[in-house]
Design a protein around this motif. Structure first.
Motif, PDB file in Angstrom:
ATOM      1  N   LEU A 104       0.824  -1.214   0.000  1.00  0.00           N
ATOM      2  CA  LEU A 104       0.000   0.000   0.000  1.00  0.00           C
ATOM      3  C   LEU A 104       0.856   1.262   0.000  1.00  0.00           C
ATOM      4  N   GLU A 105       2.001   1.235   0.682  1.00  0.00           N
ATOM      5  CA  GLU A 105       2.892   2.405   0.678  1.00  0.00           C
ATOM      6  C   GLU A 105       3.418   2.681  -0.726  1.00  0.00           C
ATOM      7  N   GLU A 106       3.740   1.613  -1.456  1.00  0.00           N
ATOM      8  CA  GLU A 106       4.222   1.817  -2.825  1.00  0.00           C
ATOM      9  C   GLU A 106       3.112   2.317  -3.742  1.00  0.00           C
ATOM     10  N   GLU A 107       1.851   2.007  -3.397  1.00  0.00           N
ATOM     11  CA  GLU A 107       0.729   2.481  -4.200  1.00  0.00           C
ATOM     12  C   GLU A 107       0.225   3.848  -3.740  1.00  0.00           C
ATOM     13  N   GLY A 108       0.826   4.420  -2.686  1.00  0.00           N
ATOM     14  CA  GLY A 108       0.453   5.755  -2.233  1.00  0.00           C
ATOM     15  C   GLY A 108      -0.805   5.789  -1.388  1.00  0.00           C
ATOM     16  N   MET A 109      -1.073   4.734  -0.625  1.00  0.00           N
ATOM     17  CA  MET A 109      -2.260   4.688   0.227  1.00  0.00           C
ATOM     18  C   MET A 109      -1.829   4.505   1.668  1.00  0.00           C
ATOM     19  N   LYS A 110      -2.346   5.348   2.556  1.00  0.00           N
ATOM     20  CA  LYS A 110      -2.008   5.283   3.968  1.00  0.00           C
ATOM     21  C   LYS A 110      -3.123   4.565   4.738  1.00  0.00           C
ATOM     22  N   VAL A 111      -2.752   3.518   5.447  1.00  0.00           N
ATOM     23  CA  VAL A 111      -3.715   2.708   6.195  1.00  0.00           C
ATOM     24  C   VAL A 111      -3.151   2.464   7.582  1.00  0.00           C
ATOM     25  N   GLU A 112      -3.985   2.626   8.603  1.00  0.00           N
ATOM     26  CA  GLU A 112      -3.555   2.328   9.968  1.00  0.00           C
ATOM     27  C   GLU A 112      -3.354   0.824  10.160  1.00  0.00           C
ATOM     28  N   ARG A 113      -2.403   0.482  11.033  1.00  0.00           N
ATOM     29  CA  ARG A 113      -2.066  -0.934  11.227  1.00  0.00           C
ATOM     30  C   ARG A 113      -3.257  -1.731  11.783  1.00  0.00           C
ATOM     31  N   ASN A 114      -3.932  -1.194  12.807  1.00  0.00           N
ATOM     32  CA  ASN A 114      -5.070  -1.925  13.372  1.00  0.00           C
ATOM     33  C   ASN A 114      -6.230  -2.017  12.390  1.00  0.00           C
ATOM     34  N   ALA A 115      -6.378  -1.014  11.496  1.00  0.00           N
ATOM     35  CA  ALA A 115      -7.428  -1.083  10.473  1.00  0.00           C
ATOM     36  C   ALA A 115      -7.126  -2.193   9.470  1.00  0.00           C
ATOM     37  N   LEU A 116      -5.848  -2.326   9.112  1.00  0.00           N
ATOM     38  CA  LEU A 116      -5.475  -3.373   8.161  1.00  0.00           C
ATOM     39  C   LEU A 116      -5.649  -4.762   8.780  1.00  0.00           C
ATOM     40  N   GLU A 117      -5.320  -4.903  10.049  1.00  0.00           N
ATOM     41  CA  GLU A 117      -5.523  -6.200  10.710  1.00  0.00           C
ATOM     42  C   GLU A 117      -7.003  -6.556  10.791  1.00  0.00           C
ATOM     43  N   GLN A 118      -7.864  -5.527  10.962  1.00  0.00           N
ATOM     44  CA  GLN A 118      -9.306  -5.766  10.963  1.00  0.00           C
ATOM     45  C   GLN A 118      -9.759  -6.322   9.609  1.00  0.00           C
ATOM     46  N   THR A 123     -11.436 -11.062   6.219  1.00  0.00           N
ATOM     47  CA  THR A 123     -11.285 -11.831   4.977  1.00  0.00           C
ATOM     48  C   THR A 123     -10.574 -13.163   5.195  1.00  0.00           C
ATOM     49  N   ARG A 124     -10.268 -13.489   6.456  1.00  0.00           N
ATOM     50  CA  ARG A 124      -9.577 -14.749   6.796  1.00  0.00           C
ATOM     51  C   ARG A 124      -8.258 -14.904   6.030  1.00  0.00           C
ATOM     52  N   GLY A 125      -7.544 -13.777   5.888  1.00  0.00           N
ATOM     53  CA  GLY A 125      -6.218 -13.809   5.292  1.00  0.00           C
ATOM     54  C   GLY A 125      -6.198 -14.001   3.795  1.00  0.00           C
ATOM     55  N   ASP A 126      -7.288 -13.720   3.104  1.00  0.00           N
ATOM     56  CA  ASP A 126      -7.328 -13.842   1.644  1.00  0.00           C
ATOM     57  C   ASP A 126      -6.660 -12.615   1.038  1.00  0.00           C
ATOM     58  N   ILE A 127      -5.394 -12.763   0.647  1.00  0.00           N
ATOM     59  CA  ILE A 127      -4.617 -11.616   0.170  1.00  0.00           C
ATOM     60  C   ILE A 127      -5.213 -11.054  -1.112  1.00  0.00           C
ATOM     61  N   ARG A 128      -5.709 -11.896  -1.978  1.00  0.00           N
ATOM     62  CA  ARG A 128      -6.299 -11.422  -3.232  1.00  0.00           C
ATOM     63  C   ARG A 128      -7.497 -10.518  -2.951  1.00  0.00           C
ATOM     64  N   GLN A 129      -8.359 -10.922  -2.023  1.00  0.00           N
ATOM     65  CA  GLN A 129      -9.524 -10.099  -1.700  1.00  0.00           C
ATOM     66  C   GLN A 129      -9.107  -8.815  -1.000  1.00  0.00           C
ATOM     67  N   ILE A 130      -8.068  -8.875  -0.166  1.00  0.00           N
ATOM     68  CA  ILE A 130      -7.591  -7.650   0.516  1.00  0.00           C
ATOM     69  C   ILE A 130      -7.124  -6.624  -0.506  1.00  0.00           C
ATOM     70  N   LEU A 131      -6.341  -7.054  -1.483  1.00  0.00           N
ATOM     71  CA  LEU A 131      -5.837  -6.127  -2.502  1.00  0.00           C
ATOM     72  C   LEU A 131      -6.985  -5.572  -3.348  1.00  0.00           C
ATOM     73  N   ASN A 132      -7.969  -6.406  -3.662  1.00  0.00           N
ATOM     74  CA  ASN A 132      -9.112  -5.915  -4.442  1.00  0.00           C
ATOM     75  C   ASN A 132      -9.894  -4.858  -3.661  1.00  0.00           C
ATOM     76  N   LEU A 133     -10.093  -5.100  -2.345  1.00  0.00           N
ATOM     77  CA  LEU A 133     -10.812  -4.117  -1.522  1.00  0.00           C
ATOM     78  C   LEU A 133     -10.042  -2.810  -1.435  1.00  0.00           C
ATOM     79  N   ASN A 156     -21.012  -6.369   4.559  1.00  0.00           N
ATOM     80  CA  ASN A 156     -20.908  -7.585   3.752  1.00  0.00           C
ATOM     81  C   ASN A 156     -19.709  -7.583   2.829  1.00  0.00           C
ATOM     82  N   SER A 157     -18.615  -6.932   3.289  1.00  0.00           N
ATOM     83  CA  SER A 157     -17.396  -6.970   2.504  1.00  0.00           C
ATOM     84  C   SER A 157     -16.480  -8.102   2.918  1.00  0.00           C
ATOM     85  N   GLY A 158     -16.877  -8.837   3.949  1.00  0.00           N
ATOM     86  CA  GLY A 158     -16.035  -9.937   4.418  1.00  0.00           C
ATOM     87  C   GLY A 158     -16.131 -11.139   3.505  1.00  0.00           C
ATOM     88  N   LYS A 159     -15.311 -12.105   3.796  1.00  0.00           N
ATOM     89  CA  LYS A 159     -15.246 -13.320   2.989  1.00  0.00           C
ATOM     90  C   LYS A 159     -16.294 -14.306   3.474  1.00  0.00           C
TER      91      LYS A 159
END
Length: 471
Positions: A104-118, A123-133, A156-159
């Motif tokens: 996300l830093e390379e893409e220019g997006m700032k996200v809080e650490r606890n927000a990203l863990e949420q 998404t139960r660790g689905d990296i593909r869905q995280i990047l799409n969101l 309803n954005s969860g997996k």
């Protein structure tokens, strides 16, 4: 098959992709064959695929990586003998978050650490869905805080995924007393409303109860608080059983929320704390054994109905312990000399050899020190021979279940052999007609000659008979 075998023989993969000129083997670098979803081989389209893969593995010259979702599946039993099994655990949110933060830093997006863990947990660790969101959210905002992430994941954005009783049992005993905790603790009940109450009842004694919960009474000792909490949980299970009886007897499923409160919410709140590895309900195995024993008692009651008027319950509580003692103790104490006494006891109650085995097995539940293991094998064999040599008057007709099963199997084998023989004969005739036309035609000619030879004999006999009648 030819392409996979060729790749496993260390030839260049570009030869089979149609791209550019062919290269010599090994010129394009090392080759590795990856087989994904190997546990999905099923149906007619994949028939024989596992055997072919094993055959390729035996003769391969390059590494082959087989990926599956469930290594304990029945389909993987043969393949595991030819592979080195490496198990991977699902990465945690704390492990995935730093890597996503770097992207996300390379893409220019700032996200809080606890927000990203949420987001990762939802998404139960689905990296593909995280990047799409993140890509979708970046089109509106370049930053994301915890409250925004929690709000977005609540829409309803969860997996979507399936949960089992072992996945949600921890939520029942979680020390969660915030607003809405009753609804959160009752949700696991609806994952499997038949099994979850048994899971909670099996594990509520083995948990580690937290002392500083809102339901704890600080004026009492910790051990007394724990005893009172267990007593409340046990009483709640009793109320849940009454509710479950009405629910199933009257098919009144509107009682399910109340059943959830009695079996999950109340016990999980009073015994809230840490839960180790959850145990599967042992009640299911005991219930199966109870049904088997009940069938045995009913059968014994029917066999002894002429000489005994007691019910199956009275037979189980009062008569079986004494009968078992009379049928085991003589052979244990006297050896071969006690065989005749046991046979006389069986004849007196109109019982047979199978009933003797059932009574010996059922009596173990009463804590009787006598056991079949105390009788040597030669004495058991002598008892069987003595019983079979004598004639016994059984007052209740019964069937030898073993003989019935043997006859049924024998008849099934005979029918299968007859059907297979008829089909084989038809197949053989068809193959002979197709593969050897000359021999089949000659055999038909010989059959025709044989019929012609037999026909004149019948005609001659008919003429003779006719001649006799004319005379």
């Amino acid at each position: 098959e030819q392409k996979i075998v060729a790749i496993a023989s260390n030839r260049g993969i570009m030869e089979f992709m149609g791209g550019g000129a062919k290269k010599k083997a090994g010129a394009g670098g090392p080759t590795c064959l990856v087989m994904d979803e190997v546990d999905g081989m099923s149906g007619n389209s994949d028939r024989g695929g596992m055997q072919l893969l094993i055959k390729i593995i035996k003769g391969t010259q390059v590494p082959i990586i087989c990926i599956c979702n469930d290594a304990s599946s029945q389909k993987m039993r043969s393949l595991k003998n030819y592979c080195e099994v490496l198990k991977f655990r699902r990465p945690t949110a704390a492990q995935i978050a730093p890597r996503i933060m770097r992207v996300l830093e390379e893409e220019g997006m700032k996200v809080e650490r606890n927000a990203l863990e949420q987001v990762v947990e939802a998404t139960r660790g689905d990296i593909r869905q995280i990047l799409n969101l993140m890509q979708m959210w970046k089109k509106k905002k370049d930053n994301l805080n915890y409250s925004d992430a929690k709000f977005k994941m609540g829409q309803n954005s969860g997996k979507d995924f399936d949960l089992g009783p072992f996945d949600v049992i921890g939520k029942v005993f979680a020390p969660d007393f915030k607003k809405g905790f009753v609804i959160r603790k009752s949700e696991p009940y609806f994952v499997d409303f038949s099994l979850m109450p048994l899971m909670v009842e099996e594990n509520y004694l083995g948990g580690r109860r937290f002392a500083n919960t809102p339901l704890a009474d600080g004026s009492k000792r910790a051990d007394l608080q724990e005893l009172e909490a267990l007593a409340v949980a046990a009483a709640s299970f009793s109320d849940g059983d009454l509710c479950d009886t009405q629910l199933r007897r009257n098919q009144d499923y509107s009682l399910m929320p109340y059943h959830a409160a009695f079996t999950c919410v109340i016990p999980g709140s009073y015994v809230a704390g840490g839960l180790g590895r959850p145990a599967f309900p042992s009640w299911l195995g005991k219930f199966s054994t109870r049904n088997k024993n009940k069938r045995f008692f009913d059968l014994l009651k029917a066999n002894m109905s002429v000489d005994s008027t007691s019910s199956a319950t009275d037979l189980a509580l009062y008569q079986i312990p004494h009968l078992r003692r009379q049928m085991l103790k003589p052979m244990i104490d006297q050896g071969l000399d006690g065989v005749d006494a046991v046979v006389e006891t069986l004849d007196e109650y109109s019982l047979d050899r199978n009933d003797w085995e059932m009574i010996s097995e059922l009596g173990t539940r009463f804590g009787n020190p006598l056991s079949l293991k105390q009788i040597p094998g030669k004495i058991k064999a002598a008892f069987t021979r003595t019983y079979n040599q004598k004639a016994h008057k059984l007052k209740v007709a019964r069937q030898d279940l073993k003989a019935v099963r043997r006859r049924a199997k024998a008849e099934a084998k005979r029918e299968a052999a007859a059907a297979a023989g008829g089909e084989a004969g038809e197949d053989d005739d068809d193959e002979e007609d197709e593969m050897m036309p000359s021999s089949s035609s000659s055999s038909r000619k010989t059959k025709g000659k044989a019929k012609k030879r037999a026909a004149p004999k019948k005609k001659r006999g008919a003429k003779k008979k006719g001649g006799k009648k004319k005379k």
